[in-house]
Write an enzyme that holds these catalytic residues in place. Structure first.
Site, PDB file in Angstrom:
ATOM      1  N   ASP A 177     -23.953  20.362 -75.805  1.00 33.44           N
ATOM      2  CA  ASP A 177     -23.713  19.422 -76.901  1.00 33.44           C
ATOM      3  C   ASP A 177     -23.463  18.021 -76.351  1.00 33.44           C
ATOM      4  O   ASP A 177     -23.247  17.831 -75.151  1.00 33.44           O
ATOM      5  CB  ASP A 177     -22.528  19.879 -77.756  1.00 33.44           C
ATOM      6  CG  ASP A 177     -21.233  19.962 -76.956  1.00 33.44           C
ATOM      7  OD1 ASP A 177     -21.286  20.318 -75.776  1.00 33.44           O
ATOM      8  OD2 ASP A 177     -20.163  19.660 -77.519  1.00 33.44           O
ATOM      9  N   GLU A 199     -18.364  21.530 -76.224  1.00 34.07           N
ATOM     10  CA  GLU A 199     -17.425  20.961 -75.250  1.00 34.07           C
ATOM     11  C   GLU A 199     -16.854  19.644 -75.736  1.00 34.07           C
ATOM     12  O   GLU A 199     -15.692  19.320 -75.455  1.00 34.07           O
ATOM     13  CB  GLU A 199     -18.134  20.764 -73.904  1.00 34.07           C
ATOM     14  CG  GLU A 199     -17.196  20.462 -72.740  1.00 34.07           C
ATOM     15  CD  GLU A 199     -16.910  18.974 -72.554  1.00 34.07           C
ATOM     16  OE1 GLU A 199     -15.994  18.651 -71.769  1.00 34.07           O
ATOM     17  OE2 GLU A 199     -17.592  18.123 -73.171  1.00 34.07           O
TER      18      GLU A 199
END
Length: 338
Positions: free
Chosen positions: A46, A110
């Site tokens: 991400d 994350e």
């Protein structure tokens, strides 16, 4: 989910003999049967939200004296950390000829609260697999330096009370913004505090990162909310860090802890890491940010940060990564896996 679908298909395409499986929207790819040391590479799929004017292109420049490509790749997450994922995929393609077993973990979520990270279920469901890792590397942007350990992080909301009133008659109330001035003054006066761990300099810092009221523009605010982010050095627990934060804020304001992530310990003594450092002469610095090295060292693993991304490019509006840095990172990791 779309990124995970792509990574899963790409791993199978690059190395049909690998074990490839999913855990939610995280993808794992492993070579070998356990007869050789297992090296774990971890990268999050991400990114932060892209800037409105984020460029998306590759600018090739003239090759260098060695005939290698130069230039930069532009895009959201290019340094943090799609460049690292690209290096991991290249190593997946090499898995059959590597001298050590390889585990590549592409995980999600994350860039958000630590409790919602894709690493949380991975550490639970893949505990036995992770326990077999000899050394682990997070391919966070480190400018191709070894960043050992990492600082811990607390996020807390401080509520400053006041009393509502019409803004035309402010003397009838108590402005919560003004009531926060003593705390803001203390925060502004704080400097960074140096903490040396195993010869590496970490800096503990406390920063106000958000401020808001929840009132109309013609109302004296009765509540002022501050977000405080405390970064603390390895060796200090989140509980001790929280106690320090509460002492600094003081009893006049309410504090609610929103998120806590432990610091990662410095782990450089494992024989494989020591031999790699001697072979490559890579420079070592402290990691002045939080990374999943904290989760990995908490599992008892020898883990460090090492990636091709530029630390100064992370989360930038025109984020990019240098093409030579990608090649350098790949070569260094090949040396570890030989």
């Amino acid at each position: 989910a779309a990124i995970a679908d792509y990574l899963q298909a790409r791993c199978r395409e690059l190395a049909p003999g690998l074990q490839v499986w999913r855990c939610g929207n995280s993808v794992l790819a492993r070579s070998g049967t356990g007869a050789r040391p297992l090296v774990g590479l971890f990268g999050h799929s991400d990114t932060v939200r892209p800037a409105a004017d984020q460029p998306l292109r590759i600018d090739y420049a003239a090759g260098n004296a060695a005939g290698e490509a130069t230039g930069r790749v532009y895009g959201c997450g290019a340094s943090d950390m799609k460049g690292g994922l690209a290096v991991m995929l290249r190593l997946v393609a090499d898995a059959a000829v590597l001298g050590k077993d390889l585990l590549c973990v592409f995980y999600d979520k994350e860039e958000g609260p630590a409790s919602e990270s894709g690493m949380v279920p991975l550490c639970e469901r893949e505990a036995a697999l992770f326990g077999g890792i000899a050394v682990a590397l997070c391919l966070e942007p480190t400018d191709n330096l070894i960043h050992a350990g990492c600082v811990g992080s607390l996020q807390a909301t401080v509520t400053v009370p006041g009393r509502r009133a019409h803004s035309a008659r402010p003397w009838q109330g108590q402005n919560a913004i003004y009531a926060a001035l003593p705390l803001l003054t203390r925060l502004a006066a704080l400097g960074r505090r140096e903490v040396v761990v195993d010869g590496l300099r970490f800096y503990e810092v406390l920063t106000a990162t958000q401020a808001r009221t929840e009132n109309s523009r013609n109302v004296v605010p009765d509540r002022f909310l501050l977000n405080l982010n405390y970064r603390f050095a390895p060796g200090k627990t989140p509980q001790v860090a929280e106690a320090e934060l509460r002492e600094l804020v003081g009893p006049d304001y309410a504090l609610e802890l929103m998120d806590a992530a432990p610091a990662g310990s410095v782990q450089l003594c494992h024989p494989l890491l020591a031999a790699w450092l001697a072979k490559t002469a890579l420079a070592v610095e402290a990691k002045q940010a939080w990374t999943d090295v904290a989760r990995l060292t908490a599992l008892g693993l020898a883990a460090v940060n090492f990636g091709p991304g530029d630390t100064a490019q992370a989360h930038q509006a025109n984020e990019s990564v240098a093409i030579p840095a990608l090649a350098q990172s790949y070569k260094a990791l090949r040396a570890l896996l030989e």
